[in-house]
Write an enzyme that holds these catalytic residues in place. Sequence first.
Site, mmCIF file in Angstrom:
data_model
loop_
_atom_site.group_PDB
_atom_site.id
_atom_site.type_symbol
_atom_site.label_atom_id
_atom_site.label_comp_id
_atom_site.label_asym_id
_atom_site.label_seq_id
_atom_site.Cartn_x
_atom_site.Cartn_y
_atom_site.Cartn_z
ATOM 1 N N HIS A 94 44.181 6.987 20.380
ATOM 2 C CA HIS A 94 42.968 6.365 20.919
ATOM 3 C C HIS A 94 42.033 5.904 19.804
ATOM 4 C CE1 HIS A 94 39.329 5.564 23.040
ATOM 5 N NE2 HIS A 94 38.722 6.662 22.629
ATOM 6 N N HIS A 141 56.757 5.445 16.971
ATOM 7 C CA HIS A 141 55.485 4.725 17.084
ATOM 8 C C HIS A 141 54.390 5.661 17.593
ATOM 9 C CE1 HIS A 141 58.024 1.211 16.560
ATOM 10 N NE2 HIS A 141 58.736 1.606 17.610
ATOM 11 N N HIS A 176 42.832 20.781 28.750
ATOM 12 C CA HIS A 176 41.437 20.757 29.203
ATOM 13 C C HIS A 176 40.707 21.948 28.619
ATOM 14 C CE1 HIS A 176 37.934 19.974 31.578
ATOM 15 N NE2 HIS A 176 38.539 19.112 32.372
ATOM 16 N N ASN A 193 36.231 0.016 20.596
ATOM 17 C CA ASN A 193 36.626 1.138 21.452
ATOM 18 C C ASN A 193 36.534 0.669 22.901
ATOM 19 O OD1 ASN A 193 36.866 3.458 22.976
ATOM 20 N ND2 ASN A 193 35.517 4.685 21.703
ATOM 21 N N CYS A 220 37.437 8.926 27.805
ATOM 22 C CA CYS A 220 38.413 7.984 27.256
ATOM 23 C C CYS A 220 39.855 8.422 27.459
ATOM 24 C CB CYS A 220 38.143 7.779 25.764
ATOM 25 S SG CYS A 220 36.510 7.074 25.406
#
Length: 513
Positions: free
Chosen positions: A407, A403, A319, A440, A240
Amino acid sequence: METANNSERNVPLLKRSSYILPDFKQSVKLKYVKLGYHYLITHGMYIFLTPLLAIAAAHLSTLSLDDFQDLWQQLRFNLVSVILCSTLFVFLLTVYFLTRPRPIYLVNFSCYKPDDARKCTRKIFIERSRATGSFTDQSLEFQRKILERSGLGESTYLPDAVLRVPPNPCMKEARKEAEMVMFGAVDELLAKTNVNPKDIGILIVNCSLFNPTPSLSAMLVNHYKLRGNIISYNLGGMGCSAGLLSLSLAKDLLQVHANSYALIVSMENITLNWYFGNNRSMLLSNCLFRVGGAAVLLSNKSSDRPRSKYQLIHTVRTHKGSDEKCFSCVTQEEDDTGRVGVALSKDLMGVAGDALKTNITTLGPLVLPMSEQLLFFATLVGRKMLKMKIKPYIPDFKLAFEHFCIHAGGRAVLDELEKNLQLSDWNMEPSRMTLYRFGNTSSSSLWYELAYTEGKGRIKKGDRTWQIAFGSGFKCNSAVWKALKTIDPAKEKNPWMDEIDEFPVQVPKVSAI
């Protein structure tokens, strides 16, 4: 990652203690703070050199013709020194202009909104799931509870192949879904920007679980007859957070290729990835993921600045794939019966929290005001180096951003992030309402959230927006935008149009299912 055992399947996944984000006040590693300051110093030369050049130019503008004549009289006997100094100045000025980062502008973006025939209420979802005959009564009850507490509303969308009785998940239907989403989003974007498809020099498409041959990017090249020397990429299996990975890649390419447009298309494909088994860790994706996609047009042309909405300020990528637990927490695999699905590990929330913490610790020095940085850094040094027993200081990111687009992966994650980052209901509203209205939609959810913020008339010139997403691998990525203009919602077409006044709705907060 191994499939959950039988004892685990009988326990709702989000009830486990490991499905709570770790407290961000604990275990902040100094190396990530150093990395953030390294980014700051690396780009600092552009911050400090520009004022010096401006001061020098201002000083030269105050000199009269007589001053220049006096200067020439003093230097004419040392002409070699003058030539060398002038050459050095021109060389340094050239290096500065050639190596400084090109500004990246977001000209516009669009989010795909399916037609009403593809809406799927909770009742329809359970009815269609029961009609397949693939799910046990226990699995149907589990999915019903997940739907009730997931934060999804009654108007999310599923593809025809899944809604049909019996379902028909095949390559033809998957391609149809991909074309429907991609072409729908890109058509709207091209209409908004009036850009000729032949002018697009860079194309990046990301879709984690559906990677046909020819690729999705090739499908776009074919449909829109894009030029033959286009630089195209097709990113798969990146979860995602792939939308922000695509953004980072486009930013790097636009630094190299002058006067170019970059088109990014972010989506996920559900048709071939609907799970028809009874492993609870794999059933969660059925309940959360829905149809959606977004198209984004970036430009490095200075002439596009007046009509662009935002300028890209920072991207930060994290990562955690080198750690085995992080790598294995979200895995596409077969269950005991050979059915393929995406399994979620019980460590998912802990892994996500650690990745988020690393990312925001790196981002902090780039965006936080100096007062917050000094308080945070002093507290960190006191605890880590001086071993002082003092309470950790959590910077107030509301001082850095107006703002937030987080996700919309699920309600539990949003609840924990709201608590750990000390955000308000107003800050979280775009994420919660996107989850409620569209579900989602994977990597495209951030753009539905930004569209919501625009639709509410909240974007003012100079406002800063933080987009943050996470995905399998395990990755966490951030992007920071600065608004170049005040967005008038009456002039914008977005997926919330005609219903934006119905939101926000009251969705009960549930941190565990």
